[in-house]
Design a protein around this motif. Sequence first.
Motif, mmCIF file in Angstrom:
data_model
loop_
_atom_site.group_PDB
_atom_site.id
_atom_site.type_symbol
_atom_site.label_atom_id
_atom_site.label_comp_id
_atom_site.label_asym_id
_atom_site.label_seq_id
_atom_site.Cartn_x
_atom_site.Cartn_y
_atom_site.Cartn_z
ATOM 1 N N GLN A 236 0.802 -1.220 0.000
ATOM 2 C CA GLN A 236 0.000 0.000 0.000
ATOM 3 C C GLN A 236 0.842 1.281 0.000
ATOM 4 O O GLN A 236 0.382 2.340 0.408
ATOM 5 C CB GLN A 236 -0.987 0.047 1.189
ATOM 6 N N GLY A 237 2.068 1.197 -0.477
ATOM 7 C CA GLY A 237 2.939 2.365 -0.564
ATOM 8 C C GLY A 237 2.780 3.115 -1.869
ATOM 9 O O GLY A 237 3.181 4.276 -1.981
ATOM 10 N N CYS A 238 2.179 2.468 -2.865
ATOM 11 C CA CYS A 238 1.954 3.076 -4.180
ATOM 12 C C CYS A 238 0.580 2.662 -4.676
ATOM 13 O O CYS A 238 0.026 1.667 -4.230
ATOM 14 C CB CYS A 238 2.982 2.581 -5.202
ATOM 15 N N PHE A 239 0.035 3.437 -5.595
ATOM 16 C CA PHE A 239 -1.171 2.996 -6.279
ATOM 17 C C PHE A 239 -1.092 3.378 -7.744
ATOM 18 O O PHE A 239 -0.365 4.285 -8.133
ATOM 19 C CB PHE A 239 -2.454 3.522 -5.618
ATOM 20 N N ALA A 240 -1.822 2.637 -8.543
ATOM 21 C CA ALA A 240 -1.820 2.832 -9.990
ATOM 22 C C ALA A 240 -3.231 3.159 -10.450
ATOM 23 O O ALA A 240 -4.208 2.636 -9.917
ATOM 24 C CB ALA A 240 -1.330 1.566 -10.675
ATOM 25 N N CYS A 241 -3.320 4.032 -11.456
ATOM 26 C CA CYS A 241 -4.604 4.432 -12.032
ATOM 27 C C CYS A 241 -4.596 4.132 -13.523
ATOM 28 O O CYS A 241 -3.672 4.543 -14.226
ATOM 29 C CB CYS A 241 -4.839 5.929 -11.843
ATOM 30 N N GLY A 242 -5.610 3.439 -13.996
ATOM 31 C CA GLY A 242 -5.804 3.241 -15.423
ATOM 32 C C GLY A 242 -6.823 4.243 -15.925
ATOM 33 O O GLY A 242 -7.841 4.476 -15.262
ATOM 34 N N THR A 243 -6.561 4.857 -17.069
ATOM 35 C CA THR A 243 -7.457 5.877 -17.612
ATOM 36 C C THR A 243 -7.791 5.565 -19.071
ATOM 37 O O THR A 243 -7.228 4.649 -19.665
ATOM 38 C CB THR A 243 -6.820 7.277 -17.543
ATOM 39 N N ASP A 244 -8.678 6.359 -19.628
ATOM 40 C CA ASP A 244 -9.049 6.238 -21.037
ATOM 41 C C ASP A 244 -7.879 6.447 -21.984
ATOM 42 O O ASP A 244 -7.931 6.042 -23.134
ATOM 43 C CB ASP A 244 -10.125 7.266 -21.397
ATOM 44 N N SER A 245 -6.833 7.097 -21.497
ATOM 45 C CA SER A 245 -5.715 7.415 -22.394
ATOM 46 C C SER A 245 -4.365 6.905 -21.913
ATOM 47 O O SER A 245 -3.342 7.279 -22.461
ATOM 48 C CB SER A 245 -5.635 8.930 -22.593
ATOM 49 N N GLY A 246 -4.326 6.055 -20.877
ATOM 50 C CA GLY A 246 -3.043 5.538 -20.403
ATOM 51 C C GLY A 246 -3.104 5.117 -18.953
ATOM 52 O O GLY A 246 -4.121 4.627 -18.479
ATOM 53 N N PHE A 247 -2.010 5.347 -18.229
ATOM 54 C CA PHE A 247 -1.976 5.005 -16.806
ATOM 55 C C PHE A 247 -1.014 5.917 -16.068
ATOM 56 O O PHE A 247 -0.151 6.550 -16.670
ATOM 57 C CB PHE A 247 -1.621 3.533 -16.583
ATOM 58 N N ARG A 248 -1.166 5.955 -14.750
ATOM 59 C CA ARG A 248 -0.310 6.765 -13.873
ATOM 60 C C ARG A 248 0.013 5.973 -12.622
ATOM 61 O O ARG A 248 -0.811 5.193 -12.146
ATOM 62 C CB ARG A 248 -1.018 8.064 -13.488
#
Length: 84
Positions: free
Chosen positions: A30-42
């Motif tokens: 739980q030290g990082c999180f990832a986000c998926g989006t309509d145009s990529g990821f962060r």
Amino acid sequence: QRDSAALVSTMDLSKEEKNELLFVGFNQDQGCFACGTDSGFRIYNVDPFKETFRREFSQGGIGRVEMLFRCNILALVGGGKHPR
């Protein structure tokens, strides 16, 4: 000097392209999180909060992102209107 409320009210965001959030998930510690989006990821660090990586695609999105602890090994699954 203009206050921030006045500045926000004068901004025209209707022409901005929307980047819809498709997925949010934490790594194993739980030290990082990832986000998926309509145009990529962060990828974000939790403490201190900071974006650590971003990848944008001109055509396609990422519907799921999984991190292996804090290393740079990622599993990506296409998603959105135009899966990548």
